[in-house]
Scaffold this active site. Structure first.
Site, PDB file in Angstrom:
ATOM      1  N   ASP A 281     -23.336  39.564  19.364  1.00 16.15           N
ATOM      2  CA  ASP A 281     -23.763  39.014  18.254  1.00 16.15           C
ATOM      3  C   ASP A 281     -24.639  39.825  17.428  1.00 16.15           C
ATOM      4  OD1 ASP A 281     -25.934  38.650  19.920  1.00 16.15           O
ATOM      5  OD2 ASP A 281     -25.940  36.503  19.890  1.00 16.15           O
TER       6      ASP A 281
ATOM      7  N   ASN B 292     -32.160  26.084  24.252  1.00 17.81           N
ATOM      8  CA  ASN B 292     -31.258  24.993  23.773  1.00 17.81           C
ATOM      9  C   ASN B 292     -29.943  25.014  24.423  1.00 17.81           C
ATOM     10  OD1 ASN B 292     -30.332  27.255  22.368  1.00 17.81           O
ATOM     11  ND2 ASN B 292     -30.676  26.142  20.232  1.00 17.81           N
TER      12      ASN B 292
ATOM     13  N   HIS C  97     -27.940  27.584  24.123  1.00 20.72           N
ATOM     14  CA  HIS C  97     -26.873  28.442  23.253  1.00 20.72           C
ATOM     15  C   HIS C  97     -26.465  29.711  24.206  1.00 20.72           C
ATOM     16  CE1 HIS C  97     -29.860  30.910  20.844  1.00 20.72           C
ATOM     17  NE2 HIS C  97     -29.831  31.661  22.095  1.00 20.72           N
TER      18      HIS C  97
ATOM     19  N   GLU D 117     -24.468  27.735  19.090  1.00 19.72           N
ATOM     20  CA  GLU D 117     -25.499  26.693  18.919  1.00 19.72           C
ATOM     21  C   GLU D 117     -24.947  25.475  19.604  1.00 19.72           C
ATOM     22  OE1 GLU D 117     -28.367  28.013  18.751  1.00 19.72           O
ATOM     23  OE2 GLU D 117     -28.820  29.094  17.134  1.00 19.72           O
TER      24      GLU D 117
HETATM   25  C1  GLP Z   1     -30.898  35.133  21.262  1.00 20.67           C
HETATM   26  C2  GLP Z   1     -29.582  35.894  21.586  1.00 20.67           C
HETATM   27  C3  GLP Z   1     -29.090  35.495  22.777  1.00 20.67           C
HETATM   28  C4  GLP Z   1     -29.939  35.290  24.211  1.00 20.67           C
HETATM   29  C5  GLP Z   1     -31.229  34.589  23.529  1.00 20.67           C
HETATM   30  C6  GLP Z   1     -32.055  34.535  24.670  1.00 20.67           C
HETATM   31  O1  GLP Z   1     -30.630  34.139  20.682  1.00 20.67           O
HETATM   32  N1  GLP Z   1     -28.600  35.565  20.512  1.00 20.67           N
HETATM   33  O2  GLP Z   1     -27.831  36.215  23.229  1.00 20.67           O
HETATM   34  O3  GLP Z   1     -29.588  35.017  25.099  1.00 20.67           O
HETATM   35  O4  GLP Z   1     -31.707  35.052  22.415  1.00 20.67           O
HETATM   36  O5  GLP Z   1     -33.172  35.402  24.153  1.00 20.67           O
HETATM   37  P1  GLP Z   1     -34.419  35.981  25.481  1.00 20.67           P
HETATM   38  O6  GLP Z   1     -33.647  36.546  26.679  1.00 20.67           O
HETATM   39  O7  GLP Z   1     -35.177  36.884  24.807  1.00 20.67           O
HETATM   40  O8  GLP Z   1     -34.777  34.557  25.958  1.00 20.67           O
END
Ligand code: GLP
Length: 257
Positions: free
Chosen positions: A74, A145, A147, A152
């Protein structure tokens, strides 16, 4: 038949990351020995940082990434590559600037594409995955959440690479890095759940106590669009690599042998 992901509990994020890096190293070197390429799906966020450190370490010890093609999950819409919070910047800082992957083999959705060209851009991204032969191993993190990528709550399982609006939990979690929620981009380009489920193998990493509740839900039988990570129960080769804090709510007896 839905099937729960296989669950692997590690004492620390480092041990989990080393195990996944070793698996990726094996994949890359066995393909190279056969004159073939390896296709990796990559994630951003704080979670995969120790994995990327470990891959850089393997490279310094001789692992070549010359035969590797990557697709990132993404990217925020509206951010230039050089923006410190862009995923392009993140991936180059943490991984690509330190390994010998050919720059043409790197694919990250482009957050600067004009609205009228976005649909074509998403289609080109999907087509590039197909041309590369599909994703061998997709690395995922997970949002609080539920995702995956930026799919989402409410996301459908068939959707491919597309533009999405960020959920309020996602915006709140990103607010600190952007100096306030008002600066977090409202939209992103993300691989869809359908794209992720097409990968031949998926490894989801989750570290820290803030992920304990959602990991428990994702590993509870029952698929719901409200928790997109539950769609991984539709895939038959998914592993969750979890540290002790993220696994704190799991009772091993609740999981299949
Ligand atoms: C973002 C990314 C996700 C990732 C998430 C969790 O939203 N788009 O791909 O898994 O963050 O982030 P973290 O690893 O910092 O908890």
């Amino acid at each position: 038949m839905p099937k729960l992901p296989s669950y692997h509990l590690f004492p620390t994020a480092e041990t989990a990351s080393k195990t996944l890096a070793a698996e990726i190293g094996e994949l890359v070197s066995s393909r190279a020995a056969a004159g073939q390429s390896a296709v990796l799906g990559l994630a951003t966020g704080s979670t995969p940082i120790p994995l990327y450190e470990e891959l850089v370490c393997l490279h310094r010890n001789g692992l070549s990434f010359a035969n590797v093609t990557t697709f990132n999950l993404d990217e925020y819409l509206g951010l230039e590559r050089k923006h410190e919070e862009s995923y392009w910047h993140f991936m180059h800082t943490h991984l690509f600037d330190h390994i010998n992957i050919p720059p043409g083999n790197i694919h990250i959705p482009d957050g600067t594409v004009a609205d009228e060209n976005l649909q074509g851009h998403c289609l080109d991204f999907e087509n590039a995955i197909v041309r590369a032969g599909g994703i061998d191993l997709q690395v995922l993190g997970i949002g609080r959440n539920g995702h995956i990528g930026f799919n989402e709550p409410g996301a459908s399982p068939e959707v491919r690479t597309h533009v999405t609006s960020l959920n309020e939990v996602t915006i709140a979690d990103a607010a600190e890095s952007f100096d306030g929620p008002q600066n977090v981009p409202a939209r992103a380009i993300t691989m869809g759940v359908g794209t992720i489920l097409d990968a031949r193998r998926v490894v989801l990493l989750a570290f820290g106590g803030s992920k304990a509740g959602i990991i428990k839900r994702a590993l509870t039988p029952g698929i719901t669009s409200e928790v997109p990570a539950t769609y991984l129960q539709l895939h038959d080769n998914v592993s969750f690599f979890v540290d002790a804090d993220a696994g704190a709510a799991i009772e091993p007896s609740s999981l299949p042998e």
